[in-house]
Write a protein that holds these residues in place. Structure first.
Motif, mmCIF file in Angstrom:
data_model
loop_
_atom_site.group_PDB
_atom_site.id
_atom_site.type_symbol
_atom_site.label_atom_id
_atom_site.label_comp_id
_atom_site.label_asym_id
_atom_site.label_seq_id
_atom_site.Cartn_x
_atom_site.Cartn_y
_atom_site.Cartn_z
ATOM 1 N N LEU A 135 0.833 -1.210 0.000
ATOM 2 C CA LEU A 135 0.000 0.000 0.000
ATOM 3 C C LEU A 135 0.868 1.261 0.000
ATOM 4 C CD1 LEU A 135 -2.630 1.718 0.525
ATOM 5 C CD2 LEU A 135 -2.265 1.229 2.948
ATOM 6 N N PHE A 136 1.778 1.334 0.956
ATOM 7 C CA PHE A 136 2.556 2.565 1.107
ATOM 8 C C PHE A 136 3.699 2.670 0.092
ATOM 9 C CE2 PHE A 136 0.624 2.199 5.430
ATOM 10 C CZ PHE A 136 -0.175 3.327 5.323
ATOM 11 N N ASN A 137 4.319 1.565 -0.263
ATOM 12 C CA ASN A 137 5.383 1.610 -1.261
ATOM 13 C C ASN A 137 4.823 2.020 -2.625
ATOM 14 O OD1 ASN A 137 8.260 1.001 -1.953
ATOM 15 N ND2 ASN A 137 7.245 -0.410 -3.355
ATOM 16 N N HIS A 138 3.650 1.538 -2.948
ATOM 17 C CA HIS A 138 3.006 1.878 -4.222
ATOM 18 C C HIS A 138 2.768 3.383 -4.324
ATOM 19 C CE1 HIS A 138 -0.536 2.361 -6.879
ATOM 20 N NE2 HIS A 138 0.121 1.484 -7.629
ATOM 21 N N GLN A 139 2.245 3.970 -3.250
ATOM 22 C CA GLN A 139 2.016 5.414 -3.235
ATOM 23 C C GLN A 139 3.314 6.175 -3.484
ATOM 24 O OE1 GLN A 139 0.823 5.941 0.810
ATOM 25 N NE2 GLN A 139 -1.346 5.516 0.410
ATOM 26 N N THR A 140 4.335 5.793 -2.742
ATOM 27 C CA THR A 140 5.618 6.487 -2.810
ATOM 28 C C THR A 140 6.228 6.366 -4.201
ATOM 29 O OG1 THR A 140 5.964 6.104 -0.459
ATOM 30 C CG2 THR A 140 7.908 6.643 -1.757
ATOM 31 N N HIS A 141 6.171 5.183 -4.760
ATOM 32 C CA HIS A 141 6.714 4.953 -6.103
ATOM 33 C C HIS A 141 6.053 5.871 -7.136
ATOM 34 C CE1 HIS A 141 7.769 2.968 -9.833
ATOM 35 N NE2 HIS A 141 6.490 2.724 -10.062
ATOM 36 N N HIS A 142 4.730 5.866 -7.165
ATOM 37 C CA HIS A 142 4.040 6.662 -8.184
ATOM 38 C C HIS A 142 4.067 8.167 -7.880
ATOM 39 C CE1 HIS A 142 2.938 3.432 -10.760
ATOM 40 N NE2 HIS A 142 2.361 2.765 -9.778
ATOM 41 N N ARG A 143 4.137 8.553 -6.608
ATOM 42 C CA ARG A 143 4.303 9.991 -6.321
ATOM 43 C C ARG A 143 5.669 10.465 -6.793
ATOM 44 N NH1 ARG A 143 1.015 9.527 -1.528
ATOM 45 N NH2 ARG A 143 2.878 8.984 -0.393
ATOM 46 N N GLY A 144 6.665 9.574 -6.805
ATOM 47 C CA GLY A 144 7.964 9.918 -7.390
ATOM 48 C C GLY A 144 7.829 10.242 -8.862
ATOM 49 N N GLN A 145 6.965 9.513 -9.564
ATOM 50 C CA GLN A 145 6.712 9.812 -10.972
ATOM 51 C C GLN A 145 6.027 11.169 -11.112
ATOM 52 O OE1 GLN A 145 4.442 6.263 -11.870
ATOM 53 N NE2 GLN A 145 6.231 5.306 -12.859
ATOM 54 N N ILE A 146 5.081 11.446 -10.234
ATOM 55 C CA ILE A 146 4.411 12.752 -10.261
ATOM 56 C C ILE A 146 5.425 13.857 -9.999
ATOM 57 C CG2 ILE A 146 2.769 14.224 -9.015
ATOM 58 C CD1 ILE A 146 0.974 11.722 -8.729
ATOM 59 N N HIS A 147 6.312 13.640 -9.053
ATOM 60 C CA HIS A 147 7.356 14.621 -8.744
ATOM 61 C C HIS A 147 8.176 14.938 -9.992
ATOM 62 C CE1 HIS A 147 11.040 16.235 -6.904
ATOM 63 N NE2 HIS A 147 10.304 16.502 -5.834
ATOM 64 N N ALA A 148 8.572 13.894 -10.718
ATOM 65 C CA ALA A 148 9.360 14.098 -11.940
ATOM 66 C C ALA A 148 8.547 14.841 -12.997
ATOM 67 C CB ALA A 148 9.839 12.753 -12.482
ATOM 68 N N MET A 149 7.272 14.502 -13.131
ATOM 69 C CA MET A 149 6.432 15.192 -14.121
ATOM 70 C C MET A 149 6.217 16.652 -13.740
ATOM 71 S SD MET A 149 3.585 12.389 -15.363
ATOM 72 C CE MET A 149 3.223 11.598 -13.789
ATOM 73 N N LEU A 150 6.016 16.930 -12.448
ATOM 74 C CA LEU A 150 5.859 18.320 -12.014
ATOM 75 C C LEU A 150 7.116 19.127 -12.316
ATOM 76 C CD1 LEU A 150 4.067 17.811 -8.570
ATOM 77 C CD2 LEU A 150 3.103 18.947 -10.596
ATOM 78 N N THR A 151 8.261 18.546 -12.012
ATOM 79 C CA THR A 151 9.533 19.223 -12.278
ATOM 80 C C THR A 151 9.688 19.499 -13.767
ATOM 81 O OG1 THR A 151 10.524 18.170 -10.343
ATOM 82 C CG2 THR A 151 12.038 19.068 -11.972
ATOM 83 N N ALA A 152 9.388 18.505 -14.591
ATOM 84 C CA ALA A 152 9.486 18.671 -16.050
ATOM 85 C C ALA A 152 8.502 19.722 -16.567
ATOM 86 C CB ALA A 152 9.252 17.334 -16.741
ATOM 87 N N ALA A 153 7.381 19.895 -15.855
ATOM 88 C CA ALA A 153 6.378 20.882 -16.252
ATOM 89 C C ALA A 153 6.711 22.279 -15.734
ATOM 90 C CB ALA A 153 5.001 20.454 -15.749
ATOM 91 N N GLY A 154 7.853 22.415 -15.059
ATOM 92 C CA GLY A 154 8.260 23.724 -14.552
ATOM 93 C C GLY A 154 7.632 24.088 -13.220
ATOM 94 N N GLN A 155 7.018 23.126 -12.564
ATOM 95 C CA GLN A 155 6.402 23.367 -11.261
ATOM 96 C C GLN A 155 7.431 23.144 -10.164
ATOM 97 O OE1 GLN A 155 3.163 24.385 -10.748
ATOM 98 N NE2 GLN A 155 3.003 24.525 -12.962
ATOM 99 N N SER A 156 7.182 23.705 -9.016
ATOM 100 C CA SER A 156 8.025 23.495 -7.852
ATOM 101 C C SER A 156 7.496 22.274 -7.112
ATOM 102 C CB SER A 156 7.940 24.735 -6.962
ATOM 103 O OG SER A 156 9.143 24.970 -6.326
ATOM 104 N N ALA A 157 8.141 21.143 -7.317
ATOM 105 C CA ALA A 157 7.677 19.897 -6.696
ATOM 106 C C ALA A 157 7.921 19.943 -5.186
ATOM 107 C CB ALA A 157 8.371 18.708 -7.329
ATOM 108 N N PRO A 158 7.028 19.333 -4.425
ATOM 109 C CA PRO A 158 7.151 19.395 -2.959
ATOM 110 C C PRO A 158 8.293 18.537 -2.420
ATOM 111 C CG PRO A 158 5.327 17.978 -3.583
ATOM 112 C CD PRO A 158 5.846 18.594 -4.851
#
Length: 169
Positions: A135-158
């Motif tokens: 449950l928790f590893n899955h969240q962390t893994h995919h939020r890492g992908q979101i982090h990379a996409m936010l960064t690539a989109a020019g957003q300030s990732a948390p």
């Protein structure tokens, strides 16, 4: 393998991470949230929907009174079409995760969990502790992908480092 302290800390981490993502998502345009960025699930919103649906599925495995997500795995990515609806549901599910984790007893982590895969395939049994890790590893893994996409989109990732998880009162 794990104990209730782990589950409670990770439930707090999950909420903290999502509390940082929600305002970012609400400030982004629909086009930026749904743009295919070449990630496994395509867009930021599709990936966020996938995490949310998987969280609902795992919670329903531990507590059958909780609702299960859309039965078809491919529909998970369209669970919510905009950030506002996603954010409301995300906060609701995060509250359920926190309540579940805070209600856990060590004995609740013993034994096996019967799992029916959302994407089809044969059912399987998994040690309950391993299911919590998933449950928790899955969240962390995919939020890492979101982090990379936010960064690539020019957003300030948390901030995502668990070392900076705020303590609760």
């Amino acid at each position: 393998m794990i104990n209730v302290g782990y589950a409670r800390m990770m439930a707090r981490y999950n909420s903290w991470q999502n509390d940082q993502l929600i305002p970012l998502f609400l400030d982004m345009s629909q086009a930026d949230l749904t743009k295919d960025r070449g990630a496994f699930f395509g867009s930021i919103l599709s990936t966020a929907n996938h995490i949310l649906a998987a969280d609902m599925l795992w919670l329903s495995r531990y507590d059958p009174s909780m609702e299960s997500p859309i039965e078809s795995f491919d529909k998970w990515l369209m669970l919510h079409k905009d950030a506002r609806d996603w954010a409301a549901d995300r906060q609701r599910v995060d509250g359920k995760i926190s309540h579940w984790a805070n209600s856990l007893r060590e004995v609740d982590l013993l034994g096996d969990l019967h799992c029916v895969p959302a994407g089809g395939g044969p059912a399987y049994d998994l040690p309950k502790g391993q299911g919590v890790l998933q449950l928790f590893n899955h969240q962390t893994h995919h939020r890492g992908q979101i982090h990379a996409m936010l960064t690539a989109a020019g957003q300030s990732a948390p901030v995502t480092d668990i070392a900076f998880l705020p303590e609760t009162a």
